[in-house]
Design an enzyme around this catalytic site. Structure first.
Site, PDB file in Angstrom:
ATOM      1  N   ARG A 108      12.067  -0.850   4.889  1.00 15.32           N
ATOM      2  CA  ARG A 108      12.211   0.076   4.656  1.00 15.32           C
ATOM      3  C   ARG A 108      13.462   1.442   5.212  1.00 15.32           C
ATOM      4  NH1 ARG A 108       8.506   4.124   0.088  1.00 15.32           N
ATOM      5  NH2 ARG A 108       9.009   2.733  -1.199  1.00 15.32           N
ATOM      6  N   HIS A 135      16.633   1.102  -4.519  1.00 14.41           N
ATOM      7  CA  HIS A 135      15.016   0.539  -5.076  1.00 14.41           C
ATOM      8  C   HIS A 135      14.797  -0.213  -5.550  1.00 14.41           C
ATOM      9  CE1 HIS A 135      11.083   1.508  -3.560  1.00 14.41           C
ATOM     10  NE2 HIS A 135      10.874   2.240  -4.256  1.00 14.41           N
ATOM     11  N   GLN A 138      11.100  -1.389  -6.958  1.00 15.78           N
ATOM     12  CA  GLN A 138      10.988  -0.684  -8.188  1.00 15.78           C
ATOM     13  C   GLN A 138      11.439  -0.583  -9.170  1.00 15.78           C
ATOM     14  OE1 GLN A 138       8.652   2.034  -7.756  1.00 15.78           O
ATOM     15  NE2 GLN A 138       8.579   2.408  -9.860  1.00 15.78           N
ATOM     16  N   ASP A 223      12.508  10.816 -11.384  1.00 18.28           N
ATOM     17  CA  ASP A 223      12.522  10.317  -9.960  1.00 18.28           C
ATOM     18  C   ASP A 223      12.588  12.128  -9.208  1.00 18.28           C
ATOM     19  OD1 ASP A 223      11.510   9.563  -7.180  1.00 18.28           O
ATOM     20  OD2 ASP A 223      14.040   8.997  -6.732  1.00 18.28           O
ATOM     21  N   CYS A 263       8.569   6.352 -10.938  1.00 14.43           N
ATOM     22  CA  CYS A 263       8.805   5.638  -9.733  1.00 14.43           C
ATOM     23  C   CYS A 263       7.225   5.877  -8.862  1.00 14.43           C
ATOM     24  CB  CYS A 263       9.443   5.353  -8.401  1.00 14.43           C
ATOM     25  SG  CYS A 263      10.512   5.868  -7.948  1.00 14.43           S
ATOM     26  N   ARG A 291       4.074  -3.109  -9.366  1.00 20.21           N
ATOM     27  CA  ARG A 291       4.917  -3.246  -8.102  1.00 20.21           C
ATOM     28  C   ARG A 291       4.073  -4.790  -7.646  1.00 20.21           C
ATOM     29  NH1 ARG A 291       7.651   0.079  -5.463  1.00 20.21           N
ATOM     30  NH2 ARG A 291       7.539  -0.993  -4.009  1.00 20.21           N
TER      31      ARG A 291
HETATM   32  N1  NVA Z   1      14.249   8.631  -4.710  1.00 21.30           N
HETATM   33  C1  NVA Z   1      12.402   8.626  -3.803  1.00 21.30           C
HETATM   34  C2  NVA Z   1      11.789   7.596  -4.456  1.00 21.30           C
HETATM   35  C3  NVA Z   1      10.327   7.380  -3.028  1.00 21.30           C
HETATM   36  C4  NVA Z   1      10.432   5.508  -4.072  1.00 21.30           C
HETATM   37  C5  NVA Z   1      13.240   8.835  -2.136  1.00 21.30           C
HETATM   38  O1  NVA Z   1      13.845   7.707  -1.819  1.00 21.30           O
HETATM   39  O2  NVA Z   1      12.153   9.380  -1.726  1.00 21.30           O
HETATM   40  N1   CP Z   2       7.365   4.124  -5.659  1.00 19.80           N
HETATM   41  C1   CP Z   2       7.271   4.134  -4.666  1.00 19.80           C
HETATM   42  O1   CP Z   2       7.914   3.178  -4.028  1.00 19.80           O
HETATM   43  O2   CP Z   2       6.128   4.812  -3.605  1.00 19.80           O
HETATM   44  P1   CP Z   2       5.961   4.803  -2.313  1.00 19.80           P
HETATM   45  O3   CP Z   2       7.670   5.651  -1.711  1.00 19.80           O
HETATM   46  O4   CP Z   2       5.053   5.238  -2.025  1.00 19.80           O
HETATM   47  O5   CP Z   2       6.236   3.116  -1.482  1.00 19.80           O
END
Ligand code: NVA
Ligand code: CP
Length: 312
Positions: A108, A135, A138, A223, A263, A291
């Site tokens: 990540r 992502h 997801q 989101d 998500c 997930r």
């Molecule tokens: N768009 C959000 C998704 C979190 C799972 C982010 O990148 O923070």
């Molecule tokens: N939806 C998702 O990826 O959640 P986290 O940021 O908690 O991993």
């Protein structure tokens, strides 16, 4: 893996074929059902997943750790705060070193390019655990959740409401792979990347008015308005996205049987009202739980002989 020198990676939803993705979704449901029997299934005994997280996570981290433990393997959490990554060791060097010690790496991070550079130098499969651009994990869980409740998504109409962000980009790619239509209701200035959108052709369209866009759709997805790394833009974004909330009025425009997904984490009162996300039949908790099942299916696909199910 195709051969020992070229591992398969999962950096975007486009890295697997439509058949492979559908196979994974089916397999995720099989694993979920089998897991309820309590019988041990440990295809990844003694295998190790390295997990590099440069941003926060609850679901992605825990689903991978729990999934690896259930599969008889192990997961190692690596934070830049206490590895040499945080002190500037090149990502290519980290890839060459880590991939000699673990069997798979999930990352990540911010730039998709960082992930791609790691993958280019990795001897083992690399999985995108979220970047600013995509992502894809997801989407595996979202598709699993849809298929479990409504069957095939081919030909259905999905509405994305809000930011043209990493999740939106993965929905655009999923529309191509799973053959659904995608309407994107986002304010001007927050469109998804044109390059991603253009490649999806006519099946994806931007409709500025969220109420008009919601007409008769089968699935509504949203989101947060400010993603990780955009915290300082929050106030500006709150203004820009004010008309882009998923609320009862918007859901009333959708098909009567329409589902809602998010998500998570969610900001109630911003991108979604509590009345929508906390409905008694809300699917978001099951979506989050999926997930783990879908990522187990992905790990099995990438790390075991994938002869199991992936067929049309
Ligand atoms: N768009 C959000 C998704 C979190 C799972 C982010 O990148 O923070
Ligand atoms: N939806 C998702 O990826 O959640 P986290 O940021 O908690 O991993």
């Amino acid at each position: 893996m195709t051969d020992s020198n070229t591992p398969r990676h999962f950096l975007t939803v486009l890295d697997l074929t439509p058949e492979e993705l559908r196979g994974l979704v089916r397999r995720a449901t099989e694993l979920k059902t089998a897991g309820r029997s309590g019988e041990a299934y440990e295809p990844l005994k003694n295998r190790i997943l390295g997990m590099i997280f440069e941003k926060s996570s609850t679901r992605t981290r825990v689903s991978f750790e729990a999934g690896m433990a259930q599969f008889g393997g192990h997961a190692i959490f690596l934070s830049p705060r206490d590895t040499q990554l945080g002190r500037g060791e090149p990502i290519e060097d980290s890839a060459r070193v880590l991939s000699r010690m673990v069997d798979c790496v999930t990352i990540r991070t911010f730039a998709q390019d960082t992930l791609e550079r790691f993958a280019a130098f990795s001897r083992v499969p690399v999985i995108n655990a979220l970047t600013d651009m995509y992502h894809p994990l997801q989407l595996l869980a979202d598709m699993q959740t849809w298929f479990e409740h409504r069957g095939d998504i081919k030909g259905k109409t999905v509405l994305w409401v809000g930011d043209g962000n990493n999740m939106c980009h993965s929905y655009i790619n999923a529309a191509r792979q799973f053959d659904f239509r995608l309407r994107i209701a986002c304010p001007e200035g927050y469109d998804p990347e044109d390059s991603v959108l253009q490649r999806a052709g006519t099946r994806c369209e931007i409709i500025r008015d969220p109420m008009a866009a919601a007409e008769a759709v089968d699935l509504v997805v949203t989101d947060v308005w400010a993603s990780m790394g955009q915290e300082e833009e929050h106030a500006r974004r709150e203004k820009a996205f004010a008309g882009y909330q998923v609320n009862d009025e918007l859901m009333a425009r959708a098909d009567r049987e329409a589902l809602f997904m998010h998500c998570l984490p969610a900001h109630r009162g911003e991108e979604v009202t509590a009345s929508v996300i906390d409905r008694e039949d809300s699917l978001v908790w099951e979506e989050a739980g999926n997930r783990m099942h879908s990522q187990k299916a992905l790990l099995e696909f990438l790390l075991c002989d994938p002869a199991w199910t992936i067929s049309g």
